[in-house]
Scaffold this motif. Structure first.
Motif, PDB file in Angstrom:
ATOM      1  N   ASP A 154       0.869  -1.172   0.000  1.00 58.90           N
ATOM      2  CA  ASP A 154       0.000   0.000   0.000  1.00 58.90           C
ATOM      3  C   ASP A 154       0.904   1.219   0.000  1.00 58.90           C
ATOM      4  OD1 ASP A 154      -2.040   1.794   0.228  1.00 58.90           O
ATOM      5  OD2 ASP A 154      -2.600   1.243   2.278  1.00 58.90           O
ATOM      6  N   VAL A 155       1.167   1.759  -1.182  1.00 60.47           N
ATOM      7  CA  VAL A 155       2.293   2.673  -1.334  1.00 60.47           C
ATOM      8  C   VAL A 155       1.874   4.136  -1.442  1.00 60.47           C
ATOM      9  CG1 VAL A 155       3.674   0.880  -2.436  1.00 60.47           C
ATOM     10  CG2 VAL A 155       2.355   2.466  -3.868  1.00 60.47           C
ATOM     11  N   VAL A 156       2.840   5.008  -1.132  1.00 59.31           N
ATOM     12  CA  VAL A 156       2.740   6.448  -1.329  1.00 59.31           C
ATOM     13  C   VAL A 156       3.963   6.869  -2.135  1.00 59.31           C
ATOM     14  CG1 VAL A 156       2.620   8.708  -0.228  1.00 59.31           C
ATOM     15  CG2 VAL A 156       1.611   6.713   0.903  1.00 59.31           C
ATOM     16  N   THR A 157       3.775   7.739  -3.110  1.00 64.04           N
ATOM     17  CA  THR A 157       4.914   8.268  -3.854  1.00 64.04           C
ATOM     18  C   THR A 157       5.097   9.744  -3.497  1.00 64.04           C
ATOM     19  OG1 THR A 157       3.721   9.107  -5.798  1.00 64.04           O
ATOM     20  CG2 THR A 157       4.296   6.748  -5.780  1.00 64.04           C
ATOM     21  N   THR A 188     -15.080  -3.412  -8.845  1.00 64.64           N
ATOM     22  CA  THR A 188     -14.701  -3.595  -7.451  1.00 64.64           C
ATOM     23  C   THR A 188     -13.226  -3.264  -7.284  1.00 64.64           C
ATOM     24  OG1 THR A 188     -14.879  -5.068  -5.528  1.00 64.64           O
ATOM     25  CG2 THR A 188     -14.028  -6.038  -7.571  1.00 64.64           C
ATOM     26  N   GLY A 189     -12.758  -3.345  -6.059  1.00 64.55           N
ATOM     27  CA  GLY A 189     -11.350  -3.138  -5.758  1.00 64.55           C
ATOM     28  C   GLY A 189     -10.936  -4.080  -4.655  1.00 64.55           C
ATOM     29  N   PHE A 190      -9.630  -4.197  -4.425  1.00 63.64           N
ATOM     30  CA  PHE A 190      -9.106  -5.108  -3.423  1.00 63.64           C
ATOM     31  C   PHE A 190      -8.231  -4.355  -2.432  1.00 63.64           C
ATOM     32  CE2 PHE A 190     -10.181  -7.849  -6.948  1.00 63.64           C
ATOM     33  CZ  PHE A 190     -10.801  -8.913  -6.317  1.00 63.64           C
ATOM     34  N   VAL A 220      -7.517  -9.440   4.272  1.00 64.16           N
ATOM     35  CA  VAL A 220      -8.744  -8.879   3.716  1.00 64.16           C
ATOM     36  C   VAL A 220      -8.850  -9.184   2.235  1.00 64.16           C
ATOM     37  CG1 VAL A 220     -10.055  -6.754   3.333  1.00 64.16           C
ATOM     38  CG2 VAL A 220      -8.768  -7.071   5.462  1.00 64.16           C
ATOM     39  N   ARG A 221      -7.764  -9.023   1.496  1.00 67.83           N
ATOM     40  CA  ARG A 221      -7.827  -9.248   0.053  1.00 67.83           C
ATOM     41  C   ARG A 221      -8.057 -10.712  -0.279  1.00 67.83           C
ATOM     42  NH1 ARG A 221      -4.265  -6.377  -2.576  1.00 67.83           N
ATOM     43  NH2 ARG A 221      -3.601  -7.698  -4.274  1.00 67.83           N
ATOM     44  N   THR A 222      -7.576 -11.606   0.563  1.00 68.33           N
ATOM     45  CA  THR A 222      -7.832 -13.032   0.359  1.00 68.33           C
ATOM     46  C   THR A 222      -9.324 -13.323   0.467  1.00 68.33           C
ATOM     47  OG1 THR A 222      -5.652 -13.636   1.198  1.00 68.33           O
ATOM     48  CG2 THR A 222      -7.334 -15.356   1.220  1.00 68.33           C
ATOM     49  N   HIS A 223      -9.975 -12.706   1.470  1.00 71.51           N
ATOM     50  CA  HIS A 223     -11.419 -12.886   1.607  1.00 71.51           C
ATOM     51  C   HIS A 223     -12.158 -12.240   0.430  1.00 71.51           C
ATOM     52  CE1 HIS A 223     -15.351 -13.287   3.397  1.00 71.51           C
ATOM     53  NE2 HIS A 223     -15.539 -11.976   3.289  1.00 71.51           N
ATOM     54  N   GLN A 224     -11.706 -11.060  -0.009  1.00 76.98           N
ATOM     55  CA  GLN A 224     -12.340 -10.400  -1.142  1.00 76.98           C
ATOM     56  C   GLN A 224     -12.254 -11.255  -2.405  1.00 76.98           C
ATOM     57  OE1 GLN A 224     -10.024  -6.760  -0.623  1.00 76.98           O
ATOM     58  NE2 GLN A 224     -11.933  -5.610  -0.476  1.00 76.98           N
ATOM     59  N   ALA A 225     -11.153 -11.936  -2.585  1.00 75.65           N
ATOM     60  CA  ALA A 225     -10.999 -12.821  -3.742  1.00 75.65           C
ATOM     61  C   ALA A 225     -11.993 -13.980  -3.667  1.00 75.65           C
ATOM     62  CB  ALA A 225      -9.574 -13.343  -3.823  1.00 75.65           C
ATOM     63  N   PHE A 251     -20.873  -0.862  -8.511  1.00 74.63           N
ATOM     64  CA  PHE A 251     -19.537  -0.906  -7.928  1.00 74.63           C
ATOM     65  C   PHE A 251     -19.673  -1.232  -6.453  1.00 74.63           C
ATOM     66  CE2 PHE A 251     -16.468   1.481  -5.318  1.00 74.63           C
ATOM     67  CZ  PHE A 251     -15.296   0.869  -5.719  1.00 74.63           C
ATOM     68  N   PHE A 252     -18.739  -2.016  -5.941  1.00 74.89           N
ATOM     69  CA  PHE A 252     -18.695  -2.257  -4.506  1.00 74.89           C
ATOM     70  C   PHE A 252     -17.243  -2.409  -4.079  1.00 74.89           C
ATOM     71  CE2 PHE A 252     -18.260  -6.496  -6.113  1.00 74.89           C
ATOM     72  CZ  PHE A 252     -17.471  -7.160  -5.186  1.00 74.89           C
ATOM     73  N   GLU A 253     -16.980  -2.080  -2.839  1.00 75.34           N
ATOM     74  CA  GLU A 253     -15.637  -2.293  -2.305  1.00 75.34           C
ATOM     75  C   GLU A 253     -15.686  -2.248  -0.783  1.00 75.34           C
ATOM     76  OE1 GLU A 253     -11.001  -0.819  -2.824  1.00 75.34           O
ATOM     77  OE2 GLU A 253     -12.520  -0.222  -4.277  1.00 75.34           O
ATOM     78  N   ARG A 254     -14.855  -3.041  -0.186  1.00 72.89           N
ATOM     79  CA  ARG A 254     -14.659  -3.016   1.259  1.00 72.89           C
ATOM     80  C   ARG A 254     -13.369  -2.257   1.554  1.00 72.89           C
ATOM     81  NH1 ARG A 254     -13.115  -8.349   4.838  1.00 72.89           N
ATOM     82  NH2 ARG A 254     -12.649  -7.245   6.787  1.00 72.89           N
ATOM     83  N   GLY A 255     -13.399  -1.395   2.584  1.00 68.16           N
ATOM     84  CA  GLY A 255     -12.182  -0.738   3.017  1.00 68.16           C
ATOM     85  C   GLY A 255     -11.949   0.636   2.428  1.00 68.16           C
TER      86      GLY A 255
END
Length: 267
Positions: free
Chosen positions: A43-46, A160-162, A168-173, A207-211
């Motif tokens: 989860d990056v910042v530039t 959607t997004g992950f 969390v992303r494993t559950h989203q998948a 569209f849906f997304e968690r987080g």
């Protein structure tokens, strides 16, 4: 306390988004690297996220010094005017880092907790979306309207997004695995702000997304709603960090219920 003029807020947001978009598009260094991480190592910042947020907050503070801020990269200030700017200076940072075109600048203005104005600029698309509460949604000067609802959920194209936290992303998948056979298909662009605008523009049925945090969705959700979409979280509830659902009428309720049945809001 003088009530703000939505048109004034809109013009300020549009100009701030334009300036940040130019900076990000034209100022991206060839050797762009990760400056920091947030929720996980991926989860990056530039440096450009940080520079764009400074540009936006500087411009807005110069014009409206009594307003508050909530920005993804740390801009946080209590204001005295009742107006708070909710800012994602670069939604789709990983796309931007890799040179992919789907990223956006997202700026919303809230007044006493309600979103009045939303602007999403997607420079690599050459598109800027905006909405004022009660005034409709627009792509440039073209008024937007969601697609008509398809005959059934299995003919719906849904974005959607992950999350970047592995658990969390494993559950989203796993949720996505169960969803795919029940929809026309799923799209994952890497920018929630762009996905929400795509619902408004008739490019997605939902569209849906968690987080999602407020800066991820504040502007895009208003734009989608002003184009005719419905939005919320779990059935009967508002959108939260646990779940955001935005879709055309006729898709919203069955998608929301299906996500509830699949436990999309928890793992």
């Amino acid at each position: 306390m003088t009530e703000p003029q939505p048109d004034e807020l809109l013009q300020l947001a549009q100009e701030a988004a334009r300036r940040a978009g130019v900076l990000l598009r034209d100022g991206r260094p060839a050797d762009l690297a990760v400056a920091a991480t947030k929720s996980s190592p991926i989860d990056v910042v530039t440096e450009m996220d940080i520079a764009a947020e400074k540009l936006i907050t500087g411009h807005l503070a110069e014009q409206r010094p009594e307003d508050g801020f909530l920005g993804e990269e740390g801009a946080s200030r209590e204001g005295t005017s009742g107006v708070r700017w909710v800012i994602d200076p670069l939604d789709g940072t990983v796309n931007y880092l890799y040179g992919l075109p789907t990223w956006a600048v997202s700026i919303a203005a809230e007044y006493r907790g309600e979103t009045l104005v939303g602007v999403v600029a997607a420079p690599m698309r050459g598109e800027t979306y905006h909405a004022v509460r009660g005034g409709g949604a627009f792509l440039g000067t073209r008024r937007l309207a969601c697609r008509p609802a398809p005959p059934s959920l299995d003919q719906s194209l849904v974005g959607t997004g992950f999350n970047y936290v592995q658990r969390v992303r494993t559950h989203q998948a796993e949720v996505a695995r169960h969803l795919v056979p029940r929809l026309r298909d799923i799209r994952r662009s890497g920018s929630a702000a762009v996905d929400l605008c795509d619902v408004a523009a008739g490019r997605l049925d939902g569209f849906f997304e968690r987080g999602l945090n407020p800066w991820d969705s504040a502007a895009g959700e208003l734009i989608a709603r002003e184009a005719g979409a419905l939005s919320g979280g779990r059935p009967g509830a508002a959108a939260t960090y646990d779940l955001t659902v935005t879709a055309v009428p006729g898709v919203f309720e069955p998608l929301q219920q299906l996500l509830e049945d699949l436990g999309a809001w928890h793992d």
